[in-house]
Design an enzyme around this catalytic site. Sequence first.
Site, PDB file in Angstrom:
ATOM      1  N   ASN A 213       0.848  -1.194   0.000  1.00 26.89           N
ATOM      2  CA  ASN A 213       0.000   0.000   0.000  1.00 26.89           C
ATOM      3  C   ASN A 213       0.887   1.250   0.000  1.00 26.89           C
ATOM      4  O   ASN A 213       2.114   1.143  -0.011  1.00 26.89           O
ATOM      5  CB  ASN A 213      -0.964  -0.014   1.191  1.00 26.89           C
ATOM      6  CG  ASN A 213      -0.227  -0.061   2.513  1.00 26.89           C
ATOM      7  OD1 ASN A 213       0.500   0.861   2.857  1.00 26.89           O
ATOM      8  ND2 ASN A 213      -0.397  -1.146   3.259  1.00 26.89           N
ATOM      9  N   PRO A 310      -3.402 -11.448  10.736  1.00 28.31           N
ATOM     10  CA  PRO A 310      -3.640 -11.205  12.164  1.00 28.31           C
ATOM     11  C   PRO A 310      -3.696  -9.709  12.440  1.00 28.31           C
ATOM     12  O   PRO A 310      -2.983  -8.937  11.793  1.00 28.31           O
ATOM     13  CB  PRO A 310      -2.413 -11.827  12.842  1.00 28.31           C
ATOM     14  CG  PRO A 310      -1.354 -11.872  11.782  1.00 28.31           C
ATOM     15  CD  PRO A 310      -2.081 -12.039  10.471  1.00 28.31           C
ATOM     16  N   ASP A 311      -4.538  -9.294  13.362  1.00 30.57           N
ATOM     17  CA  ASP A 311      -4.553  -7.887  13.777  1.00 30.57           C
ATOM     18  C   ASP A 311      -3.509  -7.735  14.889  1.00 30.57           C
ATOM     19  O   ASP A 311      -3.729  -8.138  16.037  1.00 30.57           O
ATOM     20  CB  ASP A 311      -5.946  -7.476  14.261  1.00 30.57           C
ATOM     21  CG  ASP A 311      -6.034  -5.965  14.454  1.00 30.57           C
ATOM     22  OD1 ASP A 311      -5.089  -5.385  15.033  1.00 30.57           O
ATOM     23  OD2 ASP A 311      -7.029  -5.371  14.010  1.00 30.57           O
ATOM     24  N   PHE A 332      -3.432   3.724  15.184  1.00 33.13           N
ATOM     25  CA  PHE A 332      -3.660   4.759  14.170  1.00 33.13           C
ATOM     26  C   PHE A 332      -4.850   4.350  13.308  1.00 33.13           C
ATOM     27  O   PHE A 332      -5.092   3.161  13.112  1.00 33.13           O
ATOM     28  CB  PHE A 332      -2.430   4.913  13.263  1.00 33.13           C
ATOM     29  CG  PHE A 332      -1.475   5.964  13.748  1.00 33.13           C
ATOM     30  CD1 PHE A 332      -0.666   5.719  14.847  1.00 33.13           C
ATOM     31  CD2 PHE A 332      -1.391   7.190  13.112  1.00 33.13           C
ATOM     32  CE1 PHE A 332       0.214   6.692  15.308  1.00 33.13           C
ATOM     33  CE2 PHE A 332      -0.507   8.173  13.559  1.00 33.13           C
ATOM     34  CZ  PHE A 332       0.287   7.920  14.656  1.00 33.13           C
ATOM     35  N   LYS A 346     -12.917   2.466  16.044  1.00 29.43           N
ATOM     36  CA  LYS A 346     -11.688   1.662  15.985  1.00 29.43           C
ATOM     37  C   LYS A 346     -11.046   1.528  17.361  1.00 29.43           C
ATOM     38  O   LYS A 346     -10.542   0.472  17.724  1.00 29.43           O
ATOM     39  CB  LYS A 346     -10.705   2.295  14.994  1.00 29.43           C
ATOM     40  CG  LYS A 346      -9.666   1.330  14.507  1.00 29.43           C
ATOM     41  CD  LYS A 346      -9.058   1.756  13.186  1.00 29.43           C
ATOM     42  CE  LYS A 346     -10.017   1.504  12.045  1.00 29.43           C
ATOM     43  NZ  LYS A 346      -9.457   1.853  10.742  1.00 29.43           N
ATOM     44  N   LYS A 350     -10.364  -2.131  18.776  1.00 30.05           N
ATOM     45  CA  LYS A 350      -8.990  -2.604  19.018  1.00 30.05           C
ATOM     46  C   LYS A 350      -8.710  -2.761  20.513  1.00 30.05           C
ATOM     47  O   LYS A 350      -7.720  -3.369  20.902  1.00 30.05           O
ATOM     48  CB  LYS A 350      -7.976  -1.616  18.431  1.00 30.05           C
ATOM     49  CG  LYS A 350      -8.156  -1.309  16.959  1.00 30.05           C
ATOM     50  CD  LYS A 350      -7.386  -2.264  16.088  1.00 30.05           C
ATOM     51  CE  LYS A 350      -7.615  -1.928  14.624  1.00 30.05           C
ATOM     52  NZ  LYS A 350      -6.961  -2.876  13.727  1.00 30.05           N
TER      53      LYS A 350
HETATM   54  O1  C5P Z   1      -8.201  -1.917  11.212  1.00 23.43           O
HETATM   55  P1  C5P Z   1      -7.249  -0.897  10.703  1.00 23.43           P
HETATM   56  O2  C5P Z   1      -6.214  -1.457   9.777  1.00 23.43           O
HETATM   57  O3  C5P Z   1      -7.879   0.326  10.129  1.00 23.43           O
HETATM   58  O4  C5P Z   1      -6.494  -0.400  12.035  1.00 23.43           O
HETATM   59  C1  C5P Z   1      -5.408   0.452  12.011  1.00 23.43           C
HETATM   60  C2  C5P Z   1      -4.584   0.284  13.242  1.00 23.43           C
HETATM   61  O5  C5P Z   1      -4.404  -1.086  13.580  1.00 23.43           O
HETATM   62  C3  C5P Z   1      -3.186   0.819  13.050  1.00 23.43           C
HETATM   63  O6  C5P Z   1      -2.698   1.210  14.312  1.00 23.43           O
HETATM   64  C4  C5P Z   1      -2.460  -0.405  12.507  1.00 23.43           C
HETATM   65  O7  C5P Z   1      -1.058  -0.318  12.711  1.00 23.43           O
HETATM   66  C5  C5P Z   1      -3.080  -1.513  13.327  1.00 23.43           C
HETATM   67  N1  C5P Z   1      -3.197  -2.801  12.622  1.00 23.43           N
HETATM   68  C6  C5P Z   1      -2.457  -3.879  13.033  1.00 23.43           C
HETATM   69  N2  C5P Z   1      -2.606  -5.085  12.411  1.00 23.43           N
HETATM   70  C7  C5P Z   1      -3.457  -5.235  11.376  1.00 23.43           C
HETATM   71  C8  C5P Z   1      -4.206  -4.151  10.941  1.00 23.43           C
HETATM   72  C9  C5P Z   1      -4.059  -2.940  11.575  1.00 23.43           C
HETATM   73  O8  C5P Z   1      -1.661  -3.745  13.969  1.00 23.43           O
HETATM   74  N3  C5P Z   1      -3.572  -6.412  10.791  1.00 23.43           N
END
Ligand code: C5P
Length: 405
Positions: A213, A310-311, A332, A346, A350
Amino acid sequence: MSDLAGKHIVLGLSGGVACYKAAEFCRGLVKAGATVQVVMTEAAEHFITPVTMQALSGRTVYSSQWDAREGNNMPHINLSREADAIVIAPASADFMARLVHGRADDLLSLLCLARPRERVPLLVAPAMNREMYAHPATQRNLAQLRADGTVVLGVGAGEQACGETGDGRMLEPDELLYEVVRHFQPKVLSGRHVLITAGPTFEAIDPVRGLTNRSSGKMGFALARAAHEAGAQVTLVAGPVALPTPRGVQRVDVMSAQDMQRAVQASADAADVFIAAAAVADWRPANAAGQKIKKDGSGEVPALAFVENPDILAGVAQGARAKGGALYCVGFAAESHDLLAHAQAKRARKGVPLLVGNIGPDTFGRDDNALLLVDEGGTTELPRDGKLALARRLVAEIARRLPRG
Ligand code: C5P
């Protein structure tokens, strides 16, 4: 950039080949907004002329304690009291020995001795041959200088003017400038360990192609620098970006979201703050091909299937809560619209105490940004500014929210 606006620096040169670097350092200080008064020892004048230093600083150079230009004939008092900091670059082995002994028979050592120590810091940038640097006498002097409250900057390693290779080279002008700027930043994260993710991830389709991206990594790298300036130990887990590593920051390069997650997990336990500034890919190709997918001329296009990544942030925040919440997590959100609503949602999703919103197309690749901070108390706007300036403000906001260490 005017990182040193309003600061008055006395730049002292003692004798050494590294005097040539002091010229560029002086220029860097002036460009950063400082006023610079150069003071040279007699030995320094063998290596570079006062003419050069006068031209670069825009002020006549001082070198004698008997300089009658000062009305009271006390340049050591006047120059040291005007200064916000005294920086000796280069600091020769001999000059540091003089400082240790409180010698006062030339203007530069005299004004260092005469400076009001509680108000005017003294920074020295050693420069010498590797044997001289490693000698127990020099090392003893360095230790004594630190004990006396002097900020002893590091040295570079590598080829030396004498043809030998080792430790003792003076830091480069940009490194010296960084150290001076850092010195003036409030140490709000002193003793803390900050873990930061930055940049995009790269999800392989085959060995030569992949999905990524437009994240440049600039905000995360600026945060790493700002956290280090604020006194933190910083680990920066970076996706594929070509940015230079901020000085003093430990960098771990990764490619995919899974690599990033592993690197983050390896450092999370030791961290006090986790800032997830990376733009992590939400999905990755389900089956990355082991070999390049070939175009066979039939017009058929390959079908891509995806699995969710994974998040990383949500996982770290959950782990931190399970362990009693000692790790402060910051997320962020890069959005294209409805920033506040998305940022609030968010933050809840999170499970992090602080969520920082920004408009994606207005920040990706740019040197400036604007931030909206959302926490349990409401919102704080950090208006458009350079990314480093914003990073410093965000670091201060995070520091205010940390439990006392
Ligand atoms: O869900 P989204 O991608 O919009 O969330 C953004 C936030 O979550 C940012 O802080 C990003 O670094 C973190 N993130 C993460 N792992 C992912 C997706 C997002 O740590 N797979």
